[in-house]
Design an enzyme around this catalytic site. Structure first.
Site, PDB file in Angstrom:
ATOM      1  CD  GLU A   1       2.253 -29.801  -9.702  1.00  0.00           C
ATOM      2  OE1 GLU A   1       2.559 -29.275 -10.777  1.00  0.00           O
ATOM      3  OE2 GLU A   1       2.943 -29.681  -8.672  1.00  0.00           O
TER       4      GLU A   1
ATOM      5  CG  ASN B   1       3.063 -17.980  13.033  1.00  0.00           C
ATOM      6  OD1 ASN B   1       2.862 -17.619  11.877  1.00  0.00           O
ATOM      7  ND2 ASN B   1       3.099 -19.253  13.393  1.00  0.00           N
ATOM      8  N   GLY B   2       0.352 -15.902  12.544  1.00  0.00           N
ATOM      9  CA  GLY B   2      -1.015 -16.320  12.238  1.00  0.00           C
ATOM     10  C   GLY B   2      -1.744 -15.204  11.520  1.00  0.00           C
TER      11      GLY B   2
ATOM     12  CD1 TRP C   1       5.136 -16.010   4.305  1.00  0.00           C
ATOM     13  CD2 TRP C   1       7.300 -15.859   3.844  1.00  0.00           C
ATOM     14  NE1 TRP C   1       5.304 -16.378   3.000  1.00  0.00           N
ATOM     15  CE2 TRP C   1       6.621 -16.302   2.692  1.00  0.00           C
ATOM     16  CE3 TRP C   1       8.690 -15.674   3.782  1.00  0.00           C
ATOM     17  CZ2 TRP C   1       7.291 -16.575   1.499  1.00  0.00           C
ATOM     18  CZ3 TRP C   1       9.336 -15.957   2.585  1.00  0.00           C
ATOM     19  CH2 TRP C   1       8.637 -16.402   1.465  1.00  0.00           C
TER      20      TRP C   1
ATOM     21  CE  LYS D   1      10.186 -23.319  -3.386  1.00  0.00           C
ATOM     22  NZ  LYS D   1       9.315 -24.425  -3.808  1.00  0.00           N
TER      23      LYS D   1
ATOM     24  CG  HIS E   1      -6.241 -38.096 -31.047  1.00  0.00           C
ATOM     25  ND1 HIS E   1      -7.003 -38.246 -32.183  1.00  0.00           N
ATOM     26  CD2 HIS E   1      -7.112 -37.899 -30.025  1.00  0.00           C
ATOM     27  CE1 HIS E   1      -8.293 -38.116 -31.861  1.00  0.00           C
ATOM     28  NE2 HIS E   1      -8.376 -37.913 -30.560  1.00  0.00           N
TER      29      HIS E   1
ATOM     30  CB  CYS F   1       5.805 -15.091  11.434  1.00  0.00           C
ATOM     31  SG  CYS F   1       4.925 -14.093  10.229  1.00  0.00           S
TER      32      CYS F   1
ATOM     33  CE  LYS G   1       6.136 -30.922  -7.871  1.00  0.00           C
ATOM     34  NZ  LYS G   1       5.452 -29.696  -8.049  1.00  0.00           N
TER      35      LYS G   1
ATOM     36  NE  ARG H   1       7.375 -20.815  12.452  1.00  0.00           N
ATOM     37  CZ  ARG H   1       6.434 -21.740  12.370  1.00  0.00           C
ATOM     38  NH1 ARG H   1       6.776 -23.008  12.301  1.00  0.00           N
ATOM     39  NH2 ARG H   1       5.163 -21.429  12.366  1.00  0.00           N
TER      40      ARG H   1
ATOM     41  CD  GLU I   1       9.671 -30.495  -9.535  1.00  0.00           C
ATOM     42  OE1 GLU I   1      10.434 -29.551  -9.757  1.00  0.00           O
ATOM     43  OE2 GLU I   1       8.540 -30.351  -9.052  1.00  0.00           O
TER      44      GLU I   1
END
Ligand code: F6R
Length: 609
Positions: free
Chosen positions: A481, A101-102, A75, A604, A504, A2, A485, A28, A488
């Site tokens: 993954e 924040n936390g 957030w 996104k 194979h 946050c 990355k 944030r 993209e």
């Protein structure tokens, strides 16, 4: 994640200054916003859920009176994004306002203690305990001043916090404190500021003081004072001038959000270790009862599911089906029933394919569990139980920190389930839990010691037309993954598959200099993986290996390698082993002149099927 802000002005109204600072902190978090000011001995407060502009339109955030105030952009981690959960939070008497924040880990115990003493809570947040703790401290010792009461309160809490507190009892002060969440002061001739981050006040001053973990700062119209939380001793720190542009400041000096977010992973992983235990327990109970479990997601989140299928199997002896959400209906739609459980993983909680799969499952009376980064998202609304992965907003389109956070939560879930099913000894449980706790430091080591090497590898291979990414066992997910990355953001066609599949078919592509990235931890697959590396090498491939530190055997075979500290159990290995692959994609994109934050054709959050 946050954003908090506070200011004491010599002249003028604080509210518009707070409002503008919160706009600059909106990256944030942006699900709720609030402000509190003090004027003529009275506390004024406005807060609501929604983006800052939306809340401002309804409530006019600029018209609170007073030269001193605090603000917050949220957030959500504890409690849905509703007005009642928006910050600032107040004590019972409405005389203490707190922004935070936390994550307060022991908030449930503290809340119970305070409720037993008669405190009345109105929100579901962890933050509210701070307001009541401060109130309680002042009640039990009327000679305490506000700063001492805040000291008393923060000494009782465990977890992470950056807080700012105001009270009409001491109307010229802001008290702030920090542990594991960022906090900076801004100093100018006409004002004093405190904030989560420099961009909040950068257009107003570039003179800053960083508050360190375990410190409390007292801001007043006369200046500021820093004290150690442990023993109240005075800390002397000289201000520094930052020469960042506002754009650099938002990215904390990093050239791109993606790099900033890669570097944020140690902190995010620490946050995932602060999950509310009862949600993990509840979810583990549902998984334990299920006849069949589908792990449903898209893209990077699907790779987290794939890794999770190895975790559930290895730790809890539970077979699960990882399924790409857009295929779920065709592949399993008809067979899903009341005995099925769907664990949907989506950082945004809004991905259309994932939500559609979940809706199919709900129509067939299956149990839906969710793992997401956005409380209040569709996924949280349609899940029977959900867990918030607590990574904070991710701005780079390519998922990085949200992936490793998902892996950490899923590993914790698999451990819970293993315990419930009696499939794991206490010793093994303790061992893996201890390793999980070390992962943030391990990831930090990987970033600090290996990034330059990865950068050099990106330079060396930047003209390669195609890449292979290979792994065995759980490292297959890491390889997938790494491939995603690189494709993209650096637009390099790449192929990934379990290394055993090479012969194979795919091996026919390999010729002199063909780059093959091997994810090669020293687990049970190591020996066979070496055989696969030799197969590739014999056909002229250039081997780029991600290995455990000191793996001399693979070092001898590899053309290039990066090292991960020793001793990470196989079920946790994707977390540190994916870091060099994220960095490779990032530096490759930069080498090729692309903007890694804004890959072409991608969004996104993918809200169309
Ligand atoms: C890749 C990436 C995407 C997402 C996918 C699912 O870097 O970000 O592949 O992982 O679109 O998104 P969520 O997790 O929001 O459902």
């Amino acid at each position: 994640m946050c954003g908090i802000f506070g200011c004491i002005l010599k002249e003028g109204n604080a509210a518009p200054v707070i409002h503008q600072a919160l706009k600059r902190l909106e990256y944030r978090g942006y699900d709720s916003v609030g402000e509190a000011t003090i004027h003529e001995g009275k506390l004024y407060i406005k807060k609501d859920s929604g983006k800052i502009d939306e809340v401002h339109k309804i409530h006019n955030l600029d018209d609170l009176p007073g030269k001193i105030g605090i603000g917050h952009t949220r957030w959500a981690t504890h409690g849905a994004p509703l007005q009642v959960n928006a910050h600032p939070h107040l004590d019972c008497a409405g005389q203490i306002a707190v922004v935070h924040n936390g994550i307060i880990e022991n908030f449930a115990e503290l809340r119970l203690e305070l409720e037993n003493k008669g405190h009345v809570f109105v929100s579901k947040t962890d933050t509210e305990v701070l307001a009541h703790l401060i109130e309680e401290a002042l009640k039990s010792n009327p000679f305490l001043n506000l700063a001492d009461a805040v000291l008393d309160a923060v000494r009782k809490v465990e977890g992470s916090y950056a807080i700012a507190v105001i009270s009409p009892k001491e109307p010229n002060k802001i008290i702030c404190a920090r542990n594991e969440s960022p906090l900076v002061l801004g100093l100018s001739d006409s004002a004093l500021y405190c904030a989560s981050d420099i961009p909040a006040f950068l257009p107003l001053t570039n003179k800053t003081v960083i508050i360190e973990d375990g410190e409390l700062a007292i801001l007043s119209s006369e200046g500021f004072e820093i004290r150690k939380i442990s023993d109240s001793s005075l800390v002397v720190r000289e201000p520094k001038i930052v020469d960042w542009t506002p754009e650099m400041a938002v990215k904390q000096g990093y050239p791109h959000f993606m790099l900033k977010e890669i570097h944020e992973q140690p902190a995010c992983l620490r946050n995932t270790l602060r999950l509310q235990e009862h949600y993990l327990d509840l979810m583990a109970t549902f998984l334990d009862r299920a006849k069949e479990v589908f792990l449903v997601a898209c893209g990077t989140s699907y790779h987290a599911c794939l890794a999770a299928s190895y975790m559930f199997s290895k730790l809890a002896y539970l077979a699960t089906y990882p399924v790409i959400a857009s295929e779920f209906m065709e592949q399993h739609g008809k067979s899903v029933n009341i005995d099925s459980t769907i664990l949907a993983v989506s950082q945004s909680g809004e991905t259309a394919d994932t939500i559609a799969a979940v809706n199919v499952a709900r129509q067939r009376a299956a149990t839906v569990l969710g793992l997401t980064n956005v409380i209040g998202s569709t996924l949280t609304r349609i899940s029977r139980v959900y867990i918030s992965q607590q990574s904070g907003p991710e701005i780079g389109v390519a998922a990085t920190k949200t992936f490793t956070s998902q892996l950490s939560v899923l590993a914790q879930l698999a451990l819970r389930l293993a315990k419930k099913r009696g499939k794991i000894s206490q010793d093994e449980m303790d061992f893996i839990e201890a390793k999980l706790k070390k992962l943030p430091d391990i990831v930090e080591t990987v970033i600090t010691t290996q990034e330059e090497k990865v950068k050099a590898i990106a330079k060396k291979y930047k003209d390669s037309k195609v890449f292979f990414f290979l792994g065995r066992g759980i490292s297959t997910a890491t390889a997938y993954e790494g491939r995603l990355k690189l494709m993209e953001i650096a637009y390099v066609p790449s192929i990934a598959f379990p290394a055993g599949e090479s012969k194979h078919g795919p091996i026919s592509l390999v010729e002199e200099g063909f780059p093959v990235v091997f994810v090669c931890p020293k687990d049970d697959t190591h020996k066979t993986a070496i055989g696969n590396i030799m197969e590739m090498k014999a056909r002229g491939a250039s081997i780029i290996a991600v290995i455990e530190e000191g793996d001399e055997e693979v070092k001898r075979l590899a053309d290039d390698y990066v090292e991960i500290p020793k001793g990470v159990p196989d079920v946790l290995s994707p977390i540190p082993f994916v870091i060099p692959l994220q960095l490779l994609a990032y530096h490759m994109a930069v080498e090729k002149g692309y903007d890694p934050d804004k890959p072409r054709n991608l969004a996104k959050s993918v809200t169309v099927k």
